[in-house]
Every structure is written in structure tokens, then in C-alpha cells.
Design an enzyme around this catalytic site. Structure first.
Site, PDB file in Angstrom:
ATOM      1  N   ASP A  18       0.627  -1.308   0.011  1.00 22.69           N
ATOM      2  CA  ASP A  18      -0.509   0.200   0.257  1.00 22.69           C
ATOM      3  C   ASP A  18       0.647   1.185   0.185  1.00 22.69           C
ATOM      4  O   ASP A  18       2.137   1.545   0.673  1.00 22.69           O
ATOM      5  CB  ASP A  18      -0.597   0.256   0.800  1.00 22.69           C
ATOM      6  CG  ASP A  18      -1.437   1.418   1.301  1.00 22.69           C
ATOM      7  OD1 ASP A  18      -2.475   1.909   0.782  1.00 22.69           O
ATOM      8  OD2 ASP A  18      -1.595   2.049   2.734  1.00 22.69           O
ATOM      9  N   ASP A  20      -0.152   4.855   0.691  1.00 30.98           N
ATOM     10  CA  ASP A  20      -0.809   6.260   1.594  1.00 30.98           C
ATOM     11  C   ASP A  20      -0.992   5.530   2.677  1.00 30.98           C
ATOM     12  O   ASP A  20      -1.319   4.902   3.094  1.00 30.98           O
ATOM     13  CB  ASP A  20      -2.158   7.278   1.319  1.00 30.98           C
ATOM     14  CG  ASP A  20      -1.388   7.972  -0.109  1.00 30.98           C
ATOM     15  OD1 ASP A  20      -0.880   8.533   0.046  1.00 30.98           O
ATOM     16  OD2 ASP A  20      -2.871   7.518  -0.985  1.00 30.98           O
ATOM     17  N   GLY A  61      -9.271  10.053  -3.093  1.00 27.33           N
ATOM     18  CA  GLY A  61      -9.994  11.688  -3.234  1.00 27.33           C
ATOM     19  C   GLY A  61     -11.089  12.159  -4.168  1.00 27.33           C
ATOM     20  O   GLY A  61     -11.760  12.851  -2.712  1.00 27.33           O
ATOM     21  N   LYS A  62     -11.291  11.405  -4.784  1.00 21.29           N
ATOM     22  CA  LYS A  62     -12.424  12.047  -5.412  1.00 21.29           C
ATOM     23  C   LYS A  62     -13.814  11.562  -4.795  1.00 21.29           C
ATOM     24  O   LYS A  62     -14.514  12.312  -4.769  1.00 21.29           O
ATOM     25  CB  LYS A  62     -12.896  11.531  -6.786  1.00 21.29           C
ATOM     26  CG  LYS A  62     -11.473  12.501  -7.619  1.00 21.29           C
ATOM     27  CD  LYS A  62     -11.998  11.444  -9.274  1.00 21.29           C
ATOM     28  CE  LYS A  62     -11.146  10.184  -9.676  1.00 21.29           C
ATOM     29  NZ  LYS A  62     -10.043   9.855  -9.356  1.00 21.29           N
ATOM     30  N   ARG A  64     -14.180  10.989  -1.628  1.00 21.28           N
ATOM     31  CA  ARG A  64     -13.819  11.468  -0.423  1.00 21.28           C
ATOM     32  C   ARG A  64     -14.532  12.975  -0.457  1.00 21.28           C
ATOM     33  O   ARG A  64     -15.559  13.703  -0.217  1.00 21.28           O
ATOM     34  CB  ARG A  64     -12.255  11.661   0.163  1.00 21.28           C
ATOM     35  CG  ARG A  64     -12.592  11.958   1.490  1.00 21.28           C
ATOM     36  CD  ARG A  64     -11.738  11.421   1.541  1.00 21.28           C
ATOM     37  NE  ARG A  64     -11.297  10.400   1.540  1.00 21.28           N
ATOM     38  CZ  ARG A  64      -9.568   9.515   2.112  1.00 21.28           C
ATOM     39  NH1 ARG A  64      -8.889  10.735   1.140  1.00 21.28           N
ATOM     40  NH2 ARG A  64      -8.839   8.545   1.426  1.00 21.28           N
ATOM     41  N   THR A 128      -4.326   5.506  -4.252  1.00 17.51           N
ATOM     42  CA  THR A 128      -4.141   6.609  -5.224  1.00 17.51           C
ATOM     43  C   THR A 128      -3.322   6.877  -6.530  1.00 17.51           C
ATOM     44  O   THR A 128      -3.705   5.520  -6.392  1.00 17.51           O
ATOM     45  CB  THR A 128      -2.609   7.955  -4.303  1.00 17.51           C
ATOM     46  OG1 THR A 128      -3.013   8.954  -4.057  1.00 17.51           O
ATOM     47  CG2 THR A 128      -1.729   6.952  -3.928  1.00 17.51           C
ATOM     48  N   SER A 129      -3.573   7.898  -6.716  1.00 16.34           N
ATOM     49  CA  SER A 129      -2.897   8.296  -8.189  1.00 16.34           C
ATOM     50  C   SER A 129      -2.065   7.770  -8.945  1.00 16.34           C
ATOM     51  O   SER A 129      -0.489   7.510  -7.903  1.00 16.34           O
ATOM     52  CB  SER A 129      -3.362   9.399  -8.724  1.00 16.34           C
ATOM     53  OG  SER A 129      -2.648  10.293  -8.005  1.00 16.34           O
TER      54      SER A 129
END
Ligand code: XBP
Ligand code: MG
Length: 236
Positions: A18, A20, A61-62, A64, A128-129
Site C-alpha cells: 500500500d 498512503d 480523493g474524488k 471523499r 491513490t493515483s
């Protein structure tokens, strides 16, 4: 023990990380980047630590941003604004990472080096990206992500984000191995659930925001990856 690769070497054939919270404590920087993007877009939103801690249950994130907007009935004019807002957040986060705002969690750099030295393959399974993975690898290793990891699987490449197993299954497919031949590293219960559902054993190393999570089902729960290679080589 088998290496899962047919080579007779003990231990796992691959380590899947992973990003983050696991490679680095990134979430405070993500939070700062979200808040900077909100301010730049004149939204009047600010995510303090308790708010962000609760929102971390929403992976991505999007997703969220969308969850926050929906829960609080704030009006963002169009769905496309979420993508634009998040792209701005990603640019800001990347700049902060490049400026040196993050360092690796203890033990990460030596674990990666030792695993590589023992011939294991290395992968990433993240929500994440790829841009953020690239930025982090350049900051932590001063090298491109493709020189550190053989495989990178990211959340937007799969149908369902963690806790669904999809991103781990994608990493395994790209590695060409089964779940039992690999070992996953996660900082959160959501990530643990994702990796377990894909058939992997999991080393859980809770991050700051996730210290209250339930890590039942982890193969090894440890507060630090310092010295982790020795434990893995002896116990997997
Ligand atoms: C954790 C996440 C990410 C980050 C924000 O990912 O849920 O969404 O908080 O990143 P990981 P983005 O699986 O690596 O722990 O804004 O790029 O989605
Ligand atoms: Mg994580």
C-alpha cells in the site's frame, strides 16, 4: 515454505505495498492539499483532523470530496467540478512531495532494499493515483517508480476501490502470481480487508490516522517495519 516462484528460496515471491500511510505518513499532506485546493476554488471548505479522520473511511480523493458534498448538501455546480478540483489537489500534493515534505516510514527503505537484494519482486496496490506514486518514489528513493516497483496497480484502474480486493487482484495478475505467493503491507483496516479478500497474508503497520482500526486477521501486526525483513524471512 516455498517461494511461490518455483525457485526453492524460502519466503514470499513478491511484496505488495500500500502507499498512503504505509510507505510514508502521507495523509496530513493530502489533507493540506485538499484544503489548499478548496481555498483556491473559493469553496469555503476546511477539513480539520477529526473531519478528515472520519472521511478516510471513504477511500479515494474524488470519492471523499463527493461524500463530503453529499453529506453536507453543499452545492458543487457539476460533477465535472469534482474531477477538476481533485486534479488541482493532486498537482498541489505532487509539488509538496517534490519540495521534500515527506520521508519514508521507519524500515521501509531497508525492507525494499533487502527484498530486492533477495530477488523478490515488488509491487504497489494503492487507492491513490500513479502520479502520486511517482512523486513519492522520486522523493523517497530519488528514482522513478518503475525502477523501484515491478508493478503498480492504482485505484482508478479497477471497478471498486479498497476494501474490495480489485486493486490487489490487479497487482497479482500483473505479477503473474497467486495471492498465497505474496505478502501485503497495509496501514489500515480497509486495506487489510482488501488484501485478505484477494487471498494475501498481510503485515499491518498502523499509521497515525488508523491506529484505532481493528487489525484482526493480519498475519503480523507491528508498530514499525524496522527490522521487518528478518521477521518475514524467518516466519513466512
Ligand atoms: C489512501 C487513500 C487515498 C488518499 C488520497 O490510499 O484513500 O485516497 O487519501 O489520495 P492507499 P487521492 O490505498 O494508498 O492507502 O486523493 O489521490 O485519491
Ligand atoms: Mg493506506
Amino acid at each position: 515454505m516455498s517461494d511461490g516462484m518455483g525457485g526453492g528460496r524460502p519466503g514470499p515471491g513478491a511484496l505488495i505495498f500500500d502507499v498512503d500511510g504505509t510507505l510514508a505518513e502521507t495523509e496530513e499532506l493530502h489533507r493540506a492539499a485538499f484544503n489548499a485546493a478548496f481555498a483556491a476554488h473559493g469553496l469555503g471548505w476546511h477539513w480539520d483532523r477529526p473531519t478528515y479522520g472520519a472521511l478516510l473511511a471513504v477511500t479515494g480523493g474524488k470519492e471523499r470530496i463527493r461524500a463530503y458534498r453529499d453529506r453536507h448538501a453543499f452545492a458543487l455546480p457539476r460533477e465535472t467540478d469534482i474531477a477538476g478540483l481533485h486534479a488541482d489537489k493532486t498537482r498541489r500534493y505532487g509539488r509538496m512531495v517534490a519540495e521534500g515534505a515527506l520521508c519514508a516510514r521507519p524500515g521501509v527503505l531497508s525492507l525494499v532494499a533487502e527484498a530486492r537484494g533477495h530477488g523478490l519482486r515488488l509491487a504497489v496496490a494503492t487507492t491513490t493515483s500513479p502520479d502520486n506514486v511517482e512523486a513519492l518514489c522520486r522523493a523517497l528513493w530519488q528514482r522513478p517508480a518503475g525502477e523501484i516497483f515491478d508493478v503498480i496497480a492504482a485505484g482508478d484502474e479497477v471497478g471498486a476501490k479498497k476494501p474490495a480486493p480489485d486493486v490487489y487482484l490487479l497487482a497479482l495478475a500483473r505479477l503473474g502470481i497467486a495471492g498465497e505467493a505474496a505478502l501485503a503491507f497495509e496501514d489500515s483496516a480497509v486495506g487489510l480487508a482488501s488484501a485478505r479478500a484477494a487471498g494475501l497474508k498481510v503485515v499491518a503497520c498502523p499509521s497515525l490516522y488508523m491506529s484505532g482500526d481493528d487489525f484482526a486477521g493480519a498475519w503480523w501486526l507491528t508498530p514499525s517495519l524496522d527490522g521487518a525483513w528478518r521477521h518475514i524471512a524467518a516466519s513466512f
